[in-house]
Design an enzyme around this catalytic site. Sequence first.
Site, PDB file in Angstrom:
ATOM      1  N   SER A  63       0.797  -1.235   0.000  1.00 39.88           N
ATOM      2  CA  SER A  63       0.000   0.000   0.000  1.00 39.88           C
ATOM      3  C   SER A  63       0.826   1.279   0.000  1.00 39.88           C
ATOM      4  O   SER A  63       0.257   2.366  -0.172  1.00 39.88           O
ATOM      5  CB  SER A  63      -0.939   0.019   1.195  1.00 39.88           C
ATOM      6  OG  SER A  63      -1.975  -0.900   0.982  1.00 39.88           O
ATOM      7  N   LYS A  66       0.312   3.366  -2.952  1.00 35.63           N
ATOM      8  CA  LYS A  66      -0.843   4.284  -3.060  1.00 35.63           C
ATOM      9  C   LYS A  66      -0.402   5.748  -3.030  1.00 35.63           C
ATOM     10  O   LYS A  66      -1.072   6.615  -3.591  1.00 35.63           O
ATOM     11  CB  LYS A  66      -1.849   3.982  -1.940  1.00 35.63           C
ATOM     12  CG  LYS A  66      -2.501   2.595  -2.084  1.00 35.63           C
ATOM     13  CD  LYS A  66      -3.346   2.212  -0.875  1.00 35.63           C
ATOM     14  CE  LYS A  66      -4.219   1.004  -1.145  1.00 35.63           C
ATOM     15  NZ  LYS A  66      -3.924  -0.213  -0.461  1.00 35.63           N
ATOM     16  N   TYR A 189      -3.553  -2.560 -10.372  1.00 33.08           N
ATOM     17  CA  TYR A 189      -3.462  -2.283  -8.926  1.00 33.08           C
ATOM     18  C   TYR A 189      -2.599  -3.339  -8.220  1.00 33.08           C
ATOM     19  O   TYR A 189      -1.710  -3.001  -7.429  1.00 33.08           O
ATOM     20  CB  TYR A 189      -4.879  -2.216  -8.323  1.00 33.08           C
ATOM     21  CG  TYR A 189      -4.878  -2.225  -6.815  1.00 33.08           C
ATOM     22  CD1 TYR A 189      -4.515  -1.081  -6.090  1.00 33.08           C
ATOM     23  CD2 TYR A 189      -5.206  -3.373  -6.101  1.00 33.08           C
ATOM     24  CE1 TYR A 189      -4.475  -1.098  -4.701  1.00 33.08           C
ATOM     25  CE2 TYR A 189      -5.168  -3.397  -4.724  1.00 33.08           C
ATOM     26  CZ  TYR A 189      -4.806  -2.267  -4.027  1.00 33.08           C
ATOM     27  OH  TYR A 189      -4.757  -2.289  -2.644  1.00 33.08           O
ATOM     28  N   TYR A 241      -5.096   3.706   7.854  1.00 35.74           N
ATOM     29  CA  TYR A 241      -6.461   3.140   7.946  1.00 35.74           C
ATOM     30  C   TYR A 241      -7.092   3.458   9.300  1.00 35.74           C
ATOM     31  O   TYR A 241      -7.014   4.584   9.760  1.00 35.74           O
ATOM     32  CB  TYR A 241      -6.440   1.634   7.655  1.00 35.74           C
ATOM     33  CG  TYR A 241      -5.491   1.304   6.559  1.00 35.74           C
ATOM     34  CD1 TYR A 241      -5.783   1.718   5.256  1.00 35.74           C
ATOM     35  CD2 TYR A 241      -4.295   0.656   6.787  1.00 35.74           C
ATOM     36  CE1 TYR A 241      -4.900   1.473   4.220  1.00 35.74           C
ATOM     37  CE2 TYR A 241      -3.398   0.412   5.752  1.00 35.74           C
ATOM     38  CZ  TYR A 241      -3.709   0.814   4.477  1.00 35.74           C
ATOM     39  OH  TYR A 241      -2.835   0.585   3.464  1.00 35.74           O
ATOM     40  N   VAL A 259       1.151  -3.736   3.829  1.00 41.67           N
ATOM     41  CA  VAL A 259       1.125  -5.052   4.489  1.00 41.67           C
ATOM     42  C   VAL A 259       2.394  -5.875   4.255  1.00 41.67           C
ATOM     43  O   VAL A 259       2.580  -6.909   4.881  1.00 41.67           O
ATOM     44  CB  VAL A 259      -0.098  -5.937   4.127  1.00 41.67           C
ATOM     45  CG1 VAL A 259      -1.340  -5.500   4.834  1.00 41.67           C
ATOM     46  CG2 VAL A 259      -0.280  -6.078   2.643  1.00 41.67           C
TER      47      VAL A 259
END
Length: 305
Positions: A63, A66, A189, A241, A259
């Site tokens: 992530s 992102k 992605y 998050y 992760v």
Amino acid sequence: MNYQSILAEIQNEIKPLFKEGKVANYIPALQKANPNDFAMSIVTIDGNEYHIGCSDKNFSIQSISKVFTFTLALENYSKELYKKVGHEPSGDPFNSLVQLEYENGIPRNPFINAGAIVTTDSLISKYKDDTFSQVLKFIKKTSNNNTINFDNEIFKSELEHGYRNLSLINLMKSFKNIDNDTKKVIETYFQQCSIMMNTKQLAHSMLFLANHGRQPITNEIIINEAKAKRINSLMLTCGHYDASGDFAYKVGLPGKSGVGGGIVAVVPKKMALCVYSPKLNKQGNSLIGTKALELFTTKTGLSIF
Ligand code: DON
């Protein structure tokens, strides 16, 4: 300040935590990570570097990608992008479906999975079949490193097991918030998530965010100052998050986790950092990585607060 000895103190103080946390297993290939690995890198905007642990070892950025795709999309679309994705914390897990249904397929922010999938969709509208190579090219530019690539085994592993992400993209497509072919979008992605980097490269790649949008080593403008501010703000409020509040409370820096076990963080006007330790807390963020960054800001006083 002697950053090298601060890194050594941190490496020593985190040792008791190695028995806690769990390596990600919902993407089976990630489970091959060594649970005892630890690395931390600091790169200052004036070009000094400090590293400890396995800082040359590549891991899956997941992530953290992102941040790169959002930066590239913001550069291309500016405010238009906010029609497809918001900029509020979600308070939900990174792969949650619930809020998306209530909120008509518009993800809360670009740093949860749904938001990043929409961001990638917007890049595909612009770059078509060339999207992944454009993402890779952009990461090479921000990190000033031409060797960066992705891991096909991790990519394939997520493709085979990415059930929740497939649900997210289909739900968003039903709300007409995905413009391109869902298979193409989800593959791109997953591919961006499987990019491999080490803490040295990741710290370098975030320097532009510590320096008002300009890569300080190459002197290249990556993004304008106003947008760099917004990306940092989103990292502070949404980068972890449903643990974003906890990370801001303990660390006090813009940061983004993956992760794979990496966390990047930015000290505005000073430096970028990256820490790697693959055992995660229950929100999916590196457990030791979070603690190491907390120790860093406590020891140096370098939080933004
Ligand atoms: O989409 C996923 O579930 C993963 N490829 C990335 C999730 C992730 O890194 C969450 N981070 N802490």
